[in-house]
Design a protein around this motif. Structure first.
Motif, PDB file in Angstrom:
ATOM      1  N   HIS A  51      42.019  42.282  37.036  1.00  0.00           N
ATOM      2  CA  HIS A  51      41.795  42.265  38.489  1.00  0.00           C
ATOM      3  C   HIS A  51      43.135  42.145  39.227  1.00  0.00           C
ATOM      4  CE1 HIS A  51      40.612  40.717  42.467  1.00  0.00           C
ATOM      5  NE2 HIS A  51      39.634  41.595  42.302  1.00  0.00           N
ATOM      6  N   SER A 111      37.103  44.811  42.254  1.00  0.00           N
ATOM      7  CA  SER A 111      35.829  44.624  41.542  1.00  0.00           C
ATOM      8  C   SER A 111      35.093  45.948  41.346  1.00  0.00           C
ATOM      9  CB  SER A 111      34.915  43.684  42.320  1.00  0.00           C
ATOM     10  OG  SER A 111      35.594  42.520  42.628  1.00  0.00           O
ATOM     11  N   THR A 119      40.681  44.569  47.923  1.00  0.00           N
ATOM     12  CA  THR A 119      42.078  44.457  47.487  1.00  0.00           C
ATOM     13  C   THR A 119      42.675  45.840  47.207  1.00  0.00           C
ATOM     14  OG1 THR A 119      41.330  44.034  45.212  1.00  0.00           O
ATOM     15  CG2 THR A 119      41.820  42.112  46.570  1.00  0.00           C
TER      16      THR A 119
HETATM   17  P1  13P Z   1      37.959  42.730  45.502  1.00  0.00           P
HETATM   18  O1  13P Z   1      36.692  43.342  45.040  1.00  0.00           O
HETATM   19  O2  13P Z   1      38.381  43.210  46.842  1.00  0.00           O
HETATM   20  O3  13P Z   1      39.031  42.907  44.491  1.00  0.00           O
HETATM   21  O4  13P Z   1      37.727  41.176  45.722  1.00  0.00           O
HETATM   22  C1  13P Z   1      37.217  40.321  44.774  1.00  0.00           C
HETATM   23  C2  13P Z   1      37.423  38.931  45.161  1.00  0.00           C
HETATM   24  O5  13P Z   1      37.038  38.031  44.456  1.00  0.00           O
HETATM   25  C3  13P Z   1      38.086  38.664  46.412  1.00  0.00           C
HETATM   26  O6  13P Z   1      38.339  37.321  46.538  1.00  0.00           O
END
Ligand code: 13P
Ligand code: SF4
Length: 363
Positions: free
Chosen positions: A57, A76, A264
């Motif tokens: 991640h 994610s 992100t």
């Molecule tokens: P993203 O899916 O934008 O990477 O975010 C996951 C997350 O846990 C943000 O705090």
């Protein structure tokens, strides 16, 4: 995100070290590199030998992030999609437990492993399947969209899943004028604001006797903080080359102040586009600090302000020293149960429906 990866074809300790130095990540000192290079080398050697996919991640610290190849890194949504496509028997998930669970739901036949099973998430930890059932009772017939930051039992009760990269799109595409969104209260309020007049967003609250959750990291950014970053770091409003980025999980007043909000990876993509189109000078990202550490490496011409007192304690539990023993155990054929993510078959079946529905919107 297109961060460099430490994966080399010629896997000697020297070549691995050289590759890490060549990344020029401003947050990595020679002390860090010398202390961890042999662990990185061993991890990469065993990863290659056993054809292990290591999903990383965007919040992983740079040395951990670098053990994932570029197509194994992301937000994610991207990681869920990569998890579907992999042929490898072993998937190590460098992220938090709900993410590893999602990979398991999408690959029930594969061995999904996480370096620390206690790596939680305040959103997932503070919300249960019973909370969803209570809301469904309050609002019968209204579809439920659940943020991916939740555990499988809660997902199993819902109609569709979403991530921060596709929530707005999926909310609009779901049938009906109303949609229940769980568990993130700030994200729900942000969606309510953005979708005003198009879709009514219902969420946990006093009027329906249920309790939602907030992200323990993003809730720390206040409007005053953001305005003070604008002032002290010189990120003027409406400037094309000075940007204030905010994640969906921040408070509504913070999101409203953003020059750009998104997942992100969407934030990273916007930075990339601006750099290509003639230069982004300065940026601040209201999100987990290691995201900025990785972006500093990828975009060395951009000056980033950081707020590294704001960290996700759960993400920070995933370290090189905890990842290496998983690969050693794979190599020696030892018991993997300490790291293996398992779920009851029934939950896998039920939770896979909202996730598959999300992926059908995303593809
Ligand atoms: P993203 O899916 O934008 O990477 O975010 C996951 C997350 O846990 C943000 O705090
Ligand atoms: Fe959960 Fe927040 Fe950590 Fe993301 S940053 S994993 S939402 S606690």
């Amino acid at each position: 995100m297109e961060s460099s990866s430490a994966v080399t074809h010629d896997l000697t300790l020297e070549s691995v070290k050289e590759e890490i130095y060549s990344r020029n990540n401003p947050t990595l000192t020679p002390i860090d590199i010398e202390a961890h290079a042999s662990t990185v080398h061993r991890i990469l050697e065993l990863k290659k030998k056993h054809d292990v996919v290591i999903l990383g991640h965007n919040y992983m610290e740079p040395l951990v992030f670098g053990i994932s190849e570029q197509n194994e890194q992301g937000d994610s949504l991207a990681l869920s999609m990569t998890a579907v496509q992999t042929d490898s028997q072993y998937i190590i998930f460098n992220g938090v437990r709900f993410m590893a669970e999602t990979a398991k739901i999408l690959n029930p036949e594969k061995t999904v492993l996480i370096a620390d099973k206690t790596a939680g998430c305040s959103l997932a930890d503070d919300f249960s399947a019973q909370d969803v059932r209570n809301l469904k009772e309050k609002y019968p017939g209204v579809p439920v969209m659940i943020y991916i930051n939740s555990y499988a039992e809660a997902k199993a009760e819902c109609d569709v899943c979403c991530t921060s990269a596709n929530a707005e799109q999926i909310a609009l595409e779901m049938p009906g004028d109303e949609l229940i969104f769980v568990p993130d209260l700030f994200f729900a309020q942000n969606l309510e604001m953005v979708l005003k007049g198009k879709k009514k967003i219902l969420y946990p609250g006093n009027d329906n006797g249920t309790k939602g959750a907030v992200c323990q990291v993003h809730e720390k950014f206040s409007l005053e903080d953001i305005l003070s970053v604008r002032r002290t770091f010189g990120i003027d409003r409406d400037s094309e080359n000075r940007m204030l980025y905010v994640h969906w999980e921040c408070k509504p007043e913070v999101l409203q102040e953003a020059d750009f909000y998104g997942s992100t990876t969407q934030i990273s993509n916007d930075i990339s586009r601006r750099v290509r189109n003639g230069g982004l000078e300065k940026a601040f990202i209201a999100s987990e600090c290691e995201l900025t550490s990785n972006l500093m490496e990828e975009f060395p011409t951009v000056e980033f302000a950081t707020a590294c007192s704001i960290r996700c304690s759960h993400m920070a539990q995933i370290s090189l020293d905890k990842i290496r023993p998983i690969l050693e155990a794979i190599d020696s054929g030892s018991d993997l149960s300490k790291w293996e993510v398992t779920l009851p078959e029934k939950i896998v079946q039920r939770a896979s429906k909202p996730i598959q529905r999300m992926l059908s919107f995303s593809s």
